[in-house]
Enzyme design. Sequence first.
Site, short mmCIF file in Angstrom:
data_model
loop_
_atom_site.label_atom_id
_atom_site.label_comp_id
_atom_site.label_asym_id
_atom_site.label_seq_id
_atom_site.Cartn_x
_atom_site.Cartn_y
_atom_site.Cartn_z
N GLU A 29 14.62 -7.75 -10.35
CA GLU A 29 15.70 -7.47 -9.41
C GLU A 29 16.43 -8.76 -9.07
OE1 GLU A 29 15.08 -4.75 -6.03
OE2 GLU A 29 15.63 -6.44 -4.74
N ALA A 63 24.14 -5.97 2.49
CA ALA A 63 24.12 -5.18 3.72
C ALA A 63 25.54 -4.80 4.11
CB ALA A 63 23.46 -5.96 4.85
N ARG A 119 20.09 4.26 1.69
CA ARG A 119 21.00 4.34 2.83
C ARG A 119 21.51 2.97 3.22
NH1 ARG A 119 19.67 6.79 8.80
NH2 ARG A 119 18.61 4.78 9.01
N ALA A 140 19.87 8.96 2.86
CA ALA A 140 19.80 8.59 1.45
C ALA A 140 19.81 9.82 0.55
CB ALA A 140 18.56 7.74 1.19
N HIS A 164 8.80 3.15 6.50
CA HIS A 164 10.11 2.61 6.82
C HIS A 164 10.08 2.11 8.27
CE1 HIS A 164 14.40 2.32 7.65
NE2 HIS A 164 14.62 2.43 6.35
N ASP A 173 7.30 9.53 7.74
CA ASP A 173 7.89 8.76 6.66
C ASP A 173 7.59 9.41 5.30
OD1 ASP A 173 9.26 6.13 6.00
OD2 ASP A 173 7.50 6.01 4.71
N LYS A 180 13.49 13.29 0.20
CA LYS A 180 14.50 12.47 -0.47
C LYS A 180 14.35 12.58 -1.99
CE LYS A 180 13.91 8.01 0.03
NZ LYS A 180 13.95 6.65 0.61
#
Length: 307
Positions: A29, A63, A119, A140, A164, A173, A180
Amino acid sequence: MALGLPSRLPATPAIGELVRGGAPTFSFEFFPPKTPEGERLLWRAIRELESLRPSFVSITYGAGGTTRDTTVAVTERVATETTLLPMAHLTAVNHSVAELRNVIGRLAGAGIRNVLAVRGDPPGDPMGEWVEHPSGLRYAEDLVRLVKEAGDFSVGVAAFPYKHPRSADVETDTAHFVRKCQSGADFAITQMFFDADDYLRLRDRVVAAGGDTPIVPGVMPVTRMATIERSSQLSGAPFPPALLARFEAVAGDEASVRELGIETCADMCARLLAEGVPGIHFITLNRSTATREVWQLLAPSDVAAAA
């Protein structure tokens, strides 16, 4: 409702299929650079890690969508100028549905088939109040549906081994995560963690709740004590106390901290691979050296399978 994009994108491998393919994937990443020096470091890391033949690489999204254009541009360049398979992150923060559709269209136009839909955190304060865009999306899972409706995308979502930070408890969660995934996600990648048991407990409770989406662990070696100090913000979980004690014992020696971080990350990755994880996703912070060192410490058989 389709968005007028091609029903079939170019024949690009789908990450959702790769992580279900039997052999573990190995991926990196990166984040979009904000300065010319940052861009130089990013592309040096990409070129150095390209030789390891990862299964795919991902490009994050700042962000509040602050790096939206750069994310698309970097992902497109990876797709066209390297041998790597890129995945673009996409967040809903501060974006209308129309803006999101525009970004999805740009990705499709560049032949990018793989997207990580999250999200996202509010700009400036990741733990601040999340405010929905008046013409945007709330969850999300809504973003997952939007991307899937747009064409033949392989869509991933985020998973949180601890939970989360905004979830009331682990049970809530887990239920949210399964919902999701059921909205159309093909795979998930976790937020970073530092204890393999946190991942394994997540996997167990998701299965118990009826989820079957492959969950790829996201990891990052600790190379500085500052990483530990920020670990709660980075991972949503307190740093493991027993591991913290080991780092505190060598805290005055930067080289020893780094060596311990590489060693413990490699040990955790080896255990995860032995436990049958679908892959390992390395958060590189646009540096190649630490990831290479962890790679070299993994058993040759594990490395060969992941390559």
